[in-house]
Design a protein around this motif. Structure first.
Motif, short mmCIF file in Angstrom:
data_model
loop_
_atom_site.label_atom_id
_atom_site.label_comp_id
_atom_site.label_asym_id
_atom_site.label_seq_id
_atom_site.Cartn_x
_atom_site.Cartn_y
_atom_site.Cartn_z
N LYS A 1 -3.66 36.46 -21.29
CA LYS A 1 -2.44 35.68 -21.51
C LYS A 1 -1.81 36.00 -22.88
CE LYS A 1 -1.56 33.31 -17.91
NZ LYS A 1 -0.28 33.63 -17.27
N MET B 1 1.97 37.19 -23.30
CA MET B 1 2.90 36.51 -24.20
C MET B 1 3.35 37.47 -25.31
SD MET B 1 1.42 32.58 -24.32
CE MET B 1 -0.26 32.90 -24.82
N TYR C 1 -3.39 31.84 -29.32
CA TYR C 1 -2.98 31.56 -27.94
C TYR C 1 -2.01 30.38 -27.92
CZ TYR C 1 -3.17 30.12 -23.09
OH TYR C 1 -2.81 29.76 -21.81
N ARG D 1 1.91 30.34 -26.96
CA ARG D 1 2.34 29.49 -25.84
C ARG D 1 3.53 28.61 -26.27
NH1 ARG D 1 1.79 24.36 -24.33
NH2 ARG D 1 0.30 23.83 -25.97
#
Ligand SMILES: *Cc1c(COP(=O)(O)O)cnc(C)c1O
Length: 388
Positions: A55, A59, A266, A270
């Motif tokens: 992820k 991103m 992360y 996000r």
């Protein structure tokens, strides 16, 4: 002889009761979610880390605006990402053109000399960014393998407004490009693929509003292939992209990833994705504009001319007779706000990165700077503080 333990102090006895508001050139305050994630230790291999890594890369593709799958986190400061970039492309016999706009651009020259490359530096006119025409002239004169450039130079608050033209120009000459976006990524437009950039580096503790110590690097597929195929040994083991690829692309062991920092990154990414780049960039532009115009209304002047002024770090000319060190200490002691001095220039610097671009933080730093200068005898008009 035995060495006895020193007198210890709890961390909480060292830190101020109220946390200092960090409004300097980094590190910057982090959102709650990032702080929480930073306290979570998980295993560095297997699930859930594999999903988190995947992820972060997805991103990262959005942030860098690239389709490349070669995005790696690095356990280390932004400078270590710069070092991975430099050691990937440069070794004895190779030549680099370093566009030197200040302290951080200069680091590319130091790193390049360290690996035995030939280094040629270009310097712009005072308080100006690089012009594509000057770079064109330098590229005509000699043959280079690599060009390094910063999107924004944190040490003086200048942005390379012709970055796109410069990297495209380098490409036409088959010169590989390394771009430093440490203080700018997510705060202003950036397009890795569209502009044809080979390697981009960024850090955690500035534009991304994450923690220091976990940085990001993106290789274009072609740049990665160059590293993969090169026969010269890489000087570093930790910073070898082929080894980093094991962890970041194949979910195998390279070294133990800084797991809590990866979790923090992360969450930081996000939050950026949820905000969207467009809205985040607009927030940075508006917040920095308010900061800049308010400082000017007080009667202060800014170091960088408006057309090449960086939003994310604003350098303020220090009025005659004021000792910046004393001023900064006074601001910290009196207002519990931290701002930065500078390396060489007679300026103070205020950051506008991530969480620094919140109205209450801008208001607090303006009040602190205005009142501190008045305290030291500078004649300023502080009316503007009432309008914030
Ligand atoms: C802060 C900064 C760096 C260095 O970051 P570290 O995390 O201290 O290594 C490099 N480039 C730019 C543009 C910066 O602002």
């Amino acid at each position: 002889m035995k060495i006895s333990p020193p007198v210890t102090k709890k961390l909480s006895d060292i830190l101020p009761i109220e946390p200092t508001l960090l409004m300097g050139a980094g590190p910057v305050p982090i959102p709650e979610e990032v702080a929480r994630a930073n306290s979570i230790v998980i295993s560095h291999l297997g699930e859930p880390m594999n999903t988190i890594v995947k992820k972060i890369q997805e991103m990262g593709q959005y942030l860098f605006q690239t389709k490349s799958s070669k995005i790696f986190g690095i356990s280390g400061p932004s400078s270590s990402a710069m070092e991975m970039a430099v050691t990937s492309f440069l070794y004895p016999g190779r030549k680099v053109l370093v566009l030197n706009l200040g302290t951080f651009s200069n680091r590319f020259a130091e790193l390049s000399r360290g690996v035995g490359a030939d280094v040629v530096e270009l310097f712009p006119a005072p308080a100006s960014p690089f012009r594509a025409s000057d770079v064109a002239a330098a590229l005509e004169k000699e043959r280079f393998d690599v060009l390094t450039i910063v999107q924004g130079e944190t040490s003086c608050g200048i942005k390379n407004i012709e970055l796109e033209q410069i990297v495209k120009l380098a490409k036409t000459k088959n010169v590989r490009t390394i771009v430093d976006t440490v203080c700018t990524l997510s705060t202003m437009p950036f397009f890795m693929d569209e502009w044809g950039i080979d390697i981009v580096v960024t850090g955690g503790q500035k534009g991304l509003s994450s923690v220091a110590g976990v940085s990001l690097i993106a290789f274009s597929e072609e740049a990665y292939a160059f590293v993969q195929n090169r026969e010269t040994l890489m000087p570093h083991w930790c910073l070898d992209p082929r080894r980093a690829n094991k962890f970041w692309c194949n979910h195998e062991y390279h070294y133990t990833a800084p797991v809590n920092g990866v979790n923090a990154l992360y969450e930081a990414l996000r939050l950026i994705c949820e905000e969207t780049l467009e809205k985040r960039q607009e927030r940075h532009a508006n917040s920095s504009k308010l900061l800049q115009t308010s400082l000017e209304k007080m009667g202060l002047t800014l170091y960088a001319p408006a057309e090449c002024r960086l939003n994310s770090v604003v350098a303020i000319n220090n009025p005659e007779g004021i000792n910046t060190k004393e001023l900064i200490t006074y601001i910290k002691d009196t207002f519990n706000v931290e701002i930065s001095g500078a390396f060489g220039l007679n300026v103070i610097r205020v950051g506008q990165m991530g969480e620094q671009c919140r109205p209450q933080n801008v208001k607090r730093v303006l009040e602190a700077i205005g009142k501190a200068y008045v305290h030291f005898g500078v004649k300023l008009d502080l009316q503007v503080l009432k309008t914030l």
